[in-house]
Design a protein around this motif. Structure first.
Motif, PDB file in Angstrom:
ATOM      1  N   ASP A 112     -26.497  -7.273  -4.242  1.00 34.52           N
ATOM      2  CA  ASP A 112     -25.891  -6.192  -5.010  1.00 34.52           C
ATOM      3  C   ASP A 112     -25.554  -5.062  -4.051  1.00 34.52           C
ATOM      4  N   GLY A 113     -24.284  -4.905  -3.769  1.00 35.07           N
ATOM      5  CA  GLY A 113     -23.865  -3.837  -2.884  1.00 35.07           C
ATOM      6  C   GLY A 113     -23.741  -4.264  -1.432  1.00 35.07           C
ATOM      7  N   PRO A 114     -23.570  -3.283  -0.563  1.00 38.27           N
ATOM      8  CA  PRO A 114     -23.266  -3.559   0.845  1.00 38.27           C
ATOM      9  C   PRO A 114     -24.486  -3.760   1.743  1.00 38.27           C
ATOM     10  N   GLY A 115     -25.669  -3.846   1.205  1.00 37.91           N
ATOM     11  CA  GLY A 115     -26.883  -3.917   2.024  1.00 37.91           C
ATOM     12  C   GLY A 115     -26.882  -5.027   3.055  1.00 37.91           C
ATOM     13  N   LEU A 116     -26.546  -6.233   2.637  1.00 36.70           N
ATOM     14  CA  LEU A 116     -26.537  -7.370   3.557  1.00 36.70           C
ATOM     15  C   LEU A 116     -25.478  -7.199   4.644  1.00 36.70           C
ATOM     16  N   SER A 117     -24.300  -6.717   4.261  1.00 40.72           N
ATOM     17  CA  SER A 117     -23.239  -6.484   5.251  1.00 40.72           C
ATOM     18  C   SER A 117     -23.621  -5.389   6.235  1.00 40.72           C
ATOM     19  N   LEU A 118     -24.223  -4.318   5.728  1.00 41.57           N
ATOM     20  CA  LEU A 118     -24.660  -3.244   6.621  1.00 41.57           C
ATOM     21  C   LEU A 118     -25.700  -3.745   7.611  1.00 41.57           C
ATOM     22  N   LEU A 119     -26.675  -4.469   7.115  1.00 44.18           N
ATOM     23  CA  LEU A 119     -27.723  -4.998   7.985  1.00 44.18           C
ATOM     24  C   LEU A 119     -27.138  -5.912   9.062  1.00 44.18           C
ATOM     25  N   ALA A 120     -26.272  -6.819   8.659  1.00 43.75           N
ATOM     26  CA  ALA A 120     -25.713  -7.783   9.603  1.00 43.75           C
ATOM     27  C   ALA A 120     -24.817  -7.121  10.643  1.00 43.75           C
ATOM     28  N   HIS A 121     -23.907  -6.267  10.208  1.00 37.48           N
ATOM     29  CA  HIS A 121     -22.904  -5.759  11.135  1.00 37.48           C
ATOM     30  C   HIS A 121     -23.379  -4.570  11.959  1.00 37.48           C
ATOM     31  N   LEU A 122     -24.217  -3.730  11.408  1.00 40.31           N
ATOM     32  CA  LEU A 122     -24.800  -2.684  12.245  1.00 40.31           C
ATOM     33  C   LEU A 122     -25.819  -3.298  13.196  1.00 40.31           C
ATOM     34  N   GLY A 123     -26.522  -4.322  12.734  1.00 40.69           N
ATOM     35  CA  GLY A 123     -27.411  -5.066  13.620  1.00 40.69           C
ATOM     36  C   GLY A 123     -26.651  -5.753  14.736  1.00 40.69           C
ATOM     37  N   MET A 124     -25.454  -6.235  14.426  1.00 38.32           N
ATOM     38  CA  MET A 124     -24.616  -6.871  15.460  1.00 38.32           C
ATOM     39  C   MET A 124     -24.224  -5.859  16.528  1.00 38.32           C
ATOM     40  N   VAL A 125     -23.887  -4.651  16.136  1.00 38.88           N
ATOM     41  CA  VAL A 125     -23.528  -3.620  17.116  1.00 38.88           C
ATOM     42  C   VAL A 125     -24.731  -3.318  18.015  1.00 38.88           C
ATOM     43  N   VAL A 126     -25.901  -3.183  17.425  1.00 43.43           N
ATOM     44  CA  VAL A 126     -27.106  -2.949  18.227  1.00 43.43           C
ATOM     45  C   VAL A 126     -27.360  -4.141  19.157  1.00 43.43           C
ATOM     46  N   GLY A 127     -27.190  -5.349  18.632  1.00 42.50           N
ATOM     47  CA  GLY A 127     -27.372  -6.543  19.454  1.00 42.50           C
ATOM     48  C   GLY A 127     -26.407  -6.594  20.621  1.00 42.50           C
ATOM     49  N   VAL A 128     -25.174  -6.242  20.385  1.00 40.39           N
ATOM     50  CA  VAL A 128     -24.174  -6.261  21.460  1.00 40.39           C
ATOM     51  C   VAL A 128     -24.481  -5.187  22.503  1.00 40.39           C
ATOM     52  N   LEU A 129     -24.989  -4.053  22.062  1.00 37.99           N
ATOM     53  CA  LEU A 129     -25.434  -3.040  23.032  1.00 37.99           C
ATOM     54  C   LEU A 129     -26.563  -3.595  23.907  1.00 37.99           C
ATOM     55  N   VAL A 130     -27.500  -4.303  23.291  1.00 33.36           N
ATOM     56  CA  VAL A 130     -28.600  -4.914  24.045  1.00 33.36           C
ATOM     57  C   VAL A 130     -28.060  -5.994  24.984  1.00 33.36           C
ATOM     58  N   PHE A 131     -27.134  -6.830  24.501  1.00 27.04           N
ATOM     59  CA  PHE A 131     -26.541  -7.870  25.352  1.00 27.04           C
ATOM     60  C   PHE A 131     -25.847  -7.249  26.564  1.00 27.04           C
ATOM     61  N   THR A 132     -25.103  -6.190  26.313  1.00 20.97           N
ATOM     62  CA  THR A 132     -24.369  -5.529  27.399  1.00 20.97           C
ATOM     63  C   THR A 132     -25.348  -4.971  28.431  1.00 20.97           C
ATOM     64  N   TYR A 133     -26.383  -4.291  27.958  1.00 17.55           N
ATOM     65  CA  TYR A 133     -27.385  -3.752  28.884  1.00 17.55           C
ATOM     66  C   TYR A 133     -28.080  -4.888  29.647  1.00 17.55           C
ATOM     67  N   ALA A 134     -28.463  -5.932  28.928  1.00 18.09           N
ATOM     68  CA  ALA A 134     -29.167  -7.057  29.563  1.00 18.09           C
ATOM     69  C   ALA A 134     -28.308  -7.706  30.639  1.00 18.09           C
ATOM     70  N   TYR A 135     -27.013  -7.839  30.361  1.00 17.62           N
ATOM     71  CA  TYR A 135     -26.125  -8.459  31.338  1.00 17.62           C
ATOM     72  C   TYR A 135     -25.910  -7.551  32.548  1.00 17.62           C
ATOM     73  N   LEU A 136     -25.647  -6.275  32.283  1.00 25.62           N
ATOM     74  CA  LEU A 136     -25.387  -5.338  33.384  1.00 25.62           C
ATOM     75  C   LEU A 136     -26.635  -5.101  34.246  1.00 25.62           C
ATOM     76  N   ALA A 137     -27.795  -5.135  33.614  1.00 25.93           N
ATOM     77  CA  ALA A 137     -29.050  -4.921  34.351  1.00 25.93           C
ATOM     78  C   ALA A 137     -29.594  -6.223  34.944  1.00 25.93           C
ATOM     79  N   ALA A 138     -28.881  -7.322  34.737  1.00 26.21           N
ATOM     80  CA  ALA A 138     -29.288  -8.648  35.220  1.00 26.21           C
ATOM     81  C   ALA A 138     -30.687  -9.010  34.725  1.00 26.21           C
ATOM     82  N   ALA A 139     -30.957  -8.638  33.461  1.00 26.80           N
ATOM     83  CA  ALA A 139     -32.263  -8.949  32.867  1.00 26.80           C
ATOM     84  C   ALA A 139     -32.310 -10.350  32.267  1.00 26.80           C
ATOM     85  N   VAL A 140     -31.170 -10.974  32.168  1.00 29.87           N
ATOM     86  CA  VAL A 140     -31.128 -12.354  31.625  1.00 29.87           C
ATOM     87  C   VAL A 140     -30.432 -13.273  32.613  1.00 29.87           C
TER      88      VAL A 140
END
Length: 140
Positions: A112-140
Motif C-alpha cells: 500500500d503506497g510507495p514504501g517498497l519502491s522507496l526502500l528499493a530505490h533509495l537503497g539502490m542509491v546507497v548501494g551504488v555509493l558503497v560500490f563506487t567507494y569500494a571500487y575506488l578504494a580497491a576494497a573489493v
C-alpha cells in the motif's frame, strides 16, 4: 562484518531490486500516482543486468584478467549509476500532486503506497555509493 561482505550483501539486494522492479512494472497498470514510460523500466532492467554481470566479474575475477580489469569495473560502476538514476525516475510516479484532473494513486497488490519502491530505490542509491567507494578504494 568486513567491508567485502557488505558489498556482497548489497549486490544481492540490488539484484533483487532490479528483478522485482521489472516484475512490478511489467503489468498493464503499475501502481503509483502517474504512469511512467516503459523505456525507463527497460533501461533500468537492462543497465541493471549489465551492471550486475560486470560487477560480479569484478568481484570474482582476478584484477589482471580481462573480466576483472579496470575498464570492466568502470563500466560496471557507470551501469550501476544509470540503474540508480532510472530507479529514482521510477519513484517519480509516486510524487504527490494536487488538482482537479490528477488521477488517484493506484495500487498493485505488492504494497500500500510507495514504501517498497522507496526502500528499493533509495537503497539502490546507497548501494551504488558503497560500490563506487569500494571500487575506488580497491576494497573489493
Amino acid at each position: 562484518m568486513s567491508f567485502p561482505i557488505v558489498v556482497w550483501i548489497l549486490t544481492a539486494l540490488a539484484a533483487v531490486a532490479i528483478v522485482l522492479t521489472r516484475l512490478r512494472l511489467s503489468g498493464e497498470e503499475a501502481a503509483g500516482q502517474f504512469s511512467i514510460s516503459r523505456r525507463i523500466s527497460l533501461v533500468h532492467f537492462g543497465a541493471g543486468m549489465v551492471a550486475l554481470v560486470l560487477w560480479l566479474g569484478v568481484l570474482v575475477a582476478p584484477e589482471d584478467s580481462l573480466i576483472g580489469g579496470a575498464v570492466v569495473g568502470i563500466v560496471a560502476i557507470a551501469a550501476w549509476w544509470v540503474t540508480a538514476v532510472c530507479g529514482l525516475l521510477i519513484l517519480a510516479r509516486w510524487l504527490p500532486a494536487k488538482g482537479r484532473h490528477v488521477p488517484e494513486a493506484s495500487g498493485d497488490g505488492w504494497s500500500d503506497g510507495p514504501g517498497l519502491s522507496l526502500l528499493a530505490h533509495l537503497g539502490m542509491v546507497v548501494g551504488v555509493l558503497v560500490f563506487t567507494y569500494a571500487y575506488l578504494a580497491a576494497a573489493v
